[in-house]
Design an enzyme around this catalytic site. Structure first.
Site, PDB file in Angstrom:
ATOM      1  N   LYS A  35       1.028  -1.288   0.081  1.00 43.50           N
ATOM      2  CA  LYS A  35      -0.129   0.129  -0.258  1.00 43.50           C
ATOM      3  C   LYS A  35       0.679   1.218  -0.234  1.00 43.50           C
ATOM      4  O   LYS A  35       1.920   1.374   0.655  1.00 43.50           O
ATOM      5  CB  LYS A  35      -0.796   0.011   1.130  1.00 43.50           C
ATOM      6  CG  LYS A  35      -2.068   1.088   1.098  1.00 43.50           C
ATOM      7  CD  LYS A  35      -2.875   0.976   2.293  1.00 43.50           C
ATOM      8  CE  LYS A  35      -4.087   2.132   2.375  1.00 43.50           C
ATOM      9  NZ  LYS A  35      -5.018   1.793   3.541  1.00 43.50           N
ATOM     10  N   SER A  89      -9.833   1.807   2.517  1.00 44.94           N
ATOM     11  CA  SER A  89      -9.096   2.605   1.426  1.00 44.94           C
ATOM     12  C   SER A  89      -8.180   1.734   0.763  1.00 44.94           C
ATOM     13  O   SER A  89      -7.340   2.568  -0.163  1.00 44.94           O
ATOM     14  CB  SER A  89      -8.418   3.663   2.379  1.00 44.94           C
ATOM     15  OG  SER A  89      -7.653   3.130   3.253  1.00 44.94           O
ATOM     16  N   SER A 115     -10.375  -0.224   6.306  1.00 43.56           N
ATOM     17  CA  SER A 115      -9.527  -0.062   5.147  1.00 43.56           C
ATOM     18  C   SER A 115      -8.919  -1.319   4.771  1.00 43.56           C
ATOM     19  O   SER A 115      -8.354  -1.387   3.429  1.00 43.56           O
ATOM     20  CB  SER A 115      -8.574   0.980   5.249  1.00 43.56           C
ATOM     21  OG  SER A 115      -9.054   2.306   5.232  1.00 43.56           O
TER      22      SER A 115
END
Lengths: 474, 98
Positions: free
Chosen positions: A83, A158, A182
């Protein structure tokens, strides 16, 4: 069988037995990325050259040391997507934002160091809602990521790109962060196993902060075994993160396969409500029945303060965000503050408001007290049950654009997820059904530091179902 | 939905200034609307009596975690300055504040 379809467990076996090399494995994922990226937009940076170089190096190590090298480097040659909130030394890190669009970190996050030491090959940095602010991936300053199961729908956020890339074969596992939803929401929306560990279980050092008293560092995998394996590597005390926990890290994979007979499972009435998607409700209740058949005892429970969790969350989290984002001043790195995207600006404004003179007691302090109530509910519940099972989302993956103009509606997609972060407890998303070709996920939730138990329950369920084996037709 | 709290344009401007966040007139108008919606939503907490409840800020119960007062390796000056466009003789260069 394509190499990109393998689980970590299968890939390690193949590498040990010389069925293929790490270069073969990494090439397979990179080809898949090249093929799908235009449709998915799952990556912000693809590190093709670096990944192939790392893979070659892994093959050399394996050739010279033999299969026993996996005892020191359990993930040698395994391709992973990271990420973009994670600092990666020498590899551009944008947090999904434009404001630090060209930031190249001079150091690695602790988790990145640990993964590299374990032999992981980084194929790229994944797209995400900027700074982790969002539930759909639509708040990325680098464009929306699409759900591999339906390109017109969101992959959940997210950690949107981490989920989309893993579900589509761009890597064998991916990393995420979970402040309110997320890891778990994208895992649920993309048919993956995702862990939100106990607060402090995994070091936050070097991962760009969203809300520091909520942020947890998790990951997404294709099955429970792989998930447990990664947490064995990432968990543990880190002197660089004062809030990291000193609790011993169990060998999570060792309990997998143990019986769950006699396990007590709580089903809270507040998480199966009017207005939620019926198919989601049915799938999760069906999964509870399956777990009951494995010998668990199911009890109805109540978590009454959950009704106030979203309000509590949307005061405390923006407050912490407004403070954390104050460091982006355009001096030491990045652009000026007007470069912040809409959602970041919205949260800075909201958080500054709830912390400002005259409003602190009415908002921040009151919410911090409500946090105690939400946490107490869970503490009470875990006196009577071992784990709690709830849906991960009230709906199936929604359409791109469906909620983007209405912040309150968007925030409510996390209604079953945020209370877990408020209490700091761990939760594992496990795929538990499909409706109209779209995946459904459930959460197995436990007391603080009960990850081992969550994996055990998730694994037992996975052995008698095969939802997680379905892949998108792309 | 009946609105109880109305955030004014002036308040949004004041908050933006506190946060050093330059906003356009259009953004100010939009955030006034949205902030009002969100504050309206979170105002449900006012229904709860929280007088006797202690706040939670650290969920795992840690208190006063200190590191050893010892010198450890750190980034070089060059590394620290590697992402700035604004430096002078090994320092970050900032605009005059006063």
């Amino acid at each position: 069988m394509n190499l990109f379809s393998l689980t970590i467990q299968e890939a390690v076996k193949g590498l040990k037995e010389k069925q293929f090399s790490s270069v073969d494995l990494v090439t397979s994922c990179l080809e898949r990325i090249n093929q799908e990226e235009k449709k998915l937009n799952a990556f912000i940076t693809v590190a093709e050259e670096g990944a192939l170089k790392q893979a070659k190096n892994c093959d050399i190590q394996l050739a010279s040391s033999g299969p026993q090298i996996f005892e020191q480097k359990p993930l040698l040659g395994i391709p992973a997507a990271i990420k973009d909130l994670y600092n990666t030394k020498g590899l551009r890190t944008t947090a999904g934002s434009k404001i630090i669009n060209s930031y190249v970190p001079p150091y690695d996050a602790t988790v990145v160091t640990k993964l590299k030491t374990a032999g992981v090959v980084i194929v790229g940095k994944t797209n995400q809602d900027a700074w982790g602010h969002g539930s759909s991936g639509e708040n990325s300053d680098h464009g929306v990521t699409r759900n591999p199961y339906d390109f017109t729908r969101v992959p959940g956020g997210s950690s949107s790109g981490s989920a989309a890339s893993l579900a589509s074969g761009g890597c064998l596992f991916s990393t995420g962060t979970d402040t309110g939803s997320s890891v778990r929401l994208p895992a649920a929306y993309c048919n993956l196993v995702g862990i939100k560990p106990t607060y402090g279980r995994v070091s936050r050092y070097g991962i760009i902060a969203m809300a520091s008293s909520f942020d947890t560092i998790g990951h997404l995998t294709k099955n429970v075994y792989d998930n447990a394996k990664i947490l064995e590597i990432t968990a543990g005390k880190d002197d660089l993160d004062a809030t990291s926990a000193t609790e011993k890290v169990p060998k999570y994979t060792q309990v997998l396969g143990q019986s769950i007979k006699g396990l007590s499972v709580g089903v809270p009435k507040e998480y199966f409500v009017e207005g939620m998607d019926n198919k989601v409700k049915e799938s999760v209740l069906e999964a509870v029945k399956t777990i009951e058949k494995l010998g668990a005892k199911v009890k109805q429970i109540s978590l009454p303060s959950s009704a106030f969790a979203m309000s509590c969350y949307y005061i405390l989290v923006p407050s912490e965000i407004s403070s954390n984002l104050s460091r982006f001043d355009g001096i030491r790195f990045g652009q000026e503050r007007e470069t912040f995207g809409d959602e970041a600006k919205r949260r800075i404004i909201l958080g500054t408001y709830t912390l400002s003179a005259g409003y602190f007691d009415a908002y921040y302090l009151r919410a911090a007290k409500v946090r105690s109530l939400v946490k107490k509910d869970f503490d009470q519940a875990f006196k009577n049950v071992d784990v709690i099972i709830v849906p991960s989302s009230p709906s199936l993956p929604f359409k791109i654009g469906e909620k983007s103009d209405d912040p309150v509606q968007m925030y409510l997609s996390d209604i079953f997820l945020c209370p877990i972060n408020i209490a700091g407890i761990p939760s594992l998303n496990v795929p538990c059904g499909f409706a109209g070709g779209l995946p459904v996920g459930m959460q197995i939730v436990g007391p603080q530091f009960s990850e081992e138990l969550l994996f055990k329950v998730g694994y037992a369920y996975e052995q008698v179902t095969d939802w997680n084996k379905r892949t998108p037709k792309i | 939905m009946k609105r109880k709290t109305k955030i004014t344009i002036e308040e949004v401007k004041h908050i933006a200034q506190l946060a050093k966040l330059p906003l356009s007139e259009k953004e100010i108008a939009k955030f006034q609307e949205q902030l009002t919606d969100i504050i309206d939503f979170v105002d449900q907490l006012k229904k709860l009596n929280t007088d006797k409840i202690l706040p939670t800020t650290q969920v795992t119960g840690l208190k006063n975690v200190f590191r050893k007062d010892a010198v450890t390796p750190s980034l070089t000056q060059e590394e620290v300055l590697s992402n700035t466009k604004s430096k002078y003789k090994g320092y970050f260069k900032v605009k005059a504040i006063l």
